[in-house]
Design a protein around this motif. Structure first.
Motif: not given
Length: 488
Positions: A38-44, A55-57, A67-70, A153-157
């Motif tokens: 997987v490639l993971v893209f997260i809007n921090s 993002l940290k997790t 893992v990338f911060d858009v 809803k957010n599934p948790g971080t």
């Protein structure tokens, strides 16, 4: 210890080693290729602090290089780099890289705008087998995740939540989804600007909606032309105005919008304060859809026909997915008799048709909260065209996939035109709770009272017509030495 080893073995199914991303790094002691890389893209910045925490997790659970911060690097630049690197390794007969390329999946965490941005970028890559996408709900509406079973809803971080989400990604099925091209053209105004006015800064989804260059095949001398894409909906009028006020307020005071429940409550209050619960008293009828524009539809590859819009309609929604404004379904589920009487087909996300729905006021919108509630069903369309009347208004409000803007309208010369047409399809990942229905899935067709399947006829329009891309990945330029036909 056994539990720790079990989790470690599980995470290896998703782990991509560093050498795939960095040319200087050589492969060493790498196990078998992961089954679900997987490639993971997260809007921090999504969900208050949630995006940053997530993002940290993910960087702890997986390789930080996957893992990338858009907010730090645009997805098109990331995917450009990754796919060129994979192609180079494949040409060197690297079987590990070949398997990663074949099985690659994408996770995107953020609001609907962020998810739509990723979808537009993947669409622009023109791959024969584009990586399917799973969406983590971090926004306010979260219509895309909700439509495909990932929740609202957010599934948790925390670590356990991330591992649980990865398990869902592993079990998820691939599902086609239509994507749509949107074009807006207007004669260059004698004074002022006609550029979309977003809430203080450009929303992510509108990265795929901007003015075309002078070399674009859609450019016309003397006109300003904008193009982009949408996945869930395009709306105009009442709902877009409320959304615009909400997003503007959130940009000014982000500290007040760190809780999804508070966000939704604020949204409802804005509907009240703007007078949409008494629209006939507070809003002039000149702003109603029928007074602003003539609407035309094309059901398939046939002729344009005028669409009758009741004069009381103040908001119109062109819907691709069965989720709007946080999980509501404006189209509803028409009975078999209603489908036949009005020549409708069941609403599928891969049938090349948009459902077009109208609303009179905010009270009409609340009908969606009731069982079997729905808006005013106007049409199903393969293409839809709005022709704004000369001098009808100085501006109107529009929204694509949750991201609103205020659109100035020239009050002289030619008609302003907004046209939406079917572009193609990409792959989503869907869980067993998926609400979207597919013409390709037998279980979907039985959901609609045994009605006939919609057509899955592919759109015959192609790049020669000037609708070949979203524009989300303008920086995705493959170097001459790489054969794009091999990126499949």
């Amino acid at each position: 210890m056994a539990e720790s080893n079990s989790e470690s073995d599980f995470l290896k199914k998703f782990y991509i080693p560093t050498y795939i991303f960095i040319d200087e790094t050589k492969i060493s002691d790498v196990p078998d290729a992961p089954e679900f890389p997987v490639l993971v893209f997260i809007n921090s910045k999504s969900g208050g602090q949630l995006g940053g925490d997530l993002l940290k997790t993910y960087k702890t659970v997986l390789n930080e290089h996957q893992v990338f911060d858009v907010e730090e690097e645009a997805p098109d630049k990331v995917l450009r780099r990754v796919y060129i690197r994979l192609e180079k390794l494949k040409q060197e007969n690297d079987e590990f890289a070949t398997k990663i390329h074949e099985n690659l999946r994408i996770i995107v965490a953020g609001g609907d705008g962020t998810a739509g941005w990723l979808l537009g970028v993947v669409c622009d890559l023109k791959l024969q087998h584009p990586p399917p996408i799973a969406t983590v709900p971090l926004g306010t509406g979260n219509n895309l995740p909700f439509s495909f079973g990932w929740g609202k809803k957010n599934p948790g971080t925390d670590r356990n939540s991330v591992v649980s989400f990865l398990e869902q990604v592993m079990k998820a099925k691939e599902m086609k989804i239509d994507n749509w091209h949107i074009l807006m053209r207007m004669r260059a105004p004698k004074e002022g600007s006609c550029d979309p006015i977003p809430p203080l800064e450009l929303p992510h989804s509108l990265h795929a909606f901007g003015r075309v260059s002078s070399t674009d095949e859609l450019n016309m001398e003397g006109y300003h032309t904008f193009r982009g894409g949408l996945w869930n909906y395009f709306s105009m009028g009442m709902d877009a105005q409320v959304s615009y006020a909400f997003h503007s307020e959130r940009k000014l005071h982000p500290e007040k919008f760190k809780n999804q429940l508070v966000n939704q409550s604020t949204y409802a209050k804005l509907g009240c304060t703007q007078g949409w619960f008494a629209a006939s008293m507070f809003h002039p009828s000149s702003r109603n859809v029928a007074q602003l524009a003539k609407v035309k539809i094309m059901k398939r590859h046939g002729q344009w026909q005028d669409l009758h819009i009741p004069h009381s309609i103040r908001s119109i929604v062109c819907l691709n997915l069965p989720s709007f404004s946080g999980g509501l379904n404006p189209w509803g589920t028409p009975s078999g008799r209603k489908l036949r009487d009005r020549d409708f087909t069941p609403p599928y996300v891969d049938d090349g048709l948009l459902e077009v729905v109208g609303f009179r006021d905010a009270w009409h919108g609340l009908v969606l909260l009731a069982p079997n509630g729905h808006g005013t069903r106007l049409a199903q369309a393969h293409r839809i065209r709005f022709e704004f009347h000369k001098g009808a208004a100085d501006y109107t409000y529009m929204r694509i996939d949750g991201e609103p803007w205020k659109q100035p309208l020239p009050n002289d010369d030619d008609t302003v035109v907004v046209e939406i047409s079917h572009l193609g399809q990409v792959n989503m990942l869907a869980t067993h709770n998926c609400r979207s229905k597919s013409v390709r899935d037998p279980s979907s067709t039985s959901h609609h009272n045994g009605e006939e399947n919609g057509s899955d006829e592919e759109d015959s329009r192609n790049e020669a017509d000037g609708f070949g891309k979203f524009g989300a990945a303008d920086t995705f330029k493959i170097p001459d030495e790489v054969d794009i036909s091999q990126l499949s």
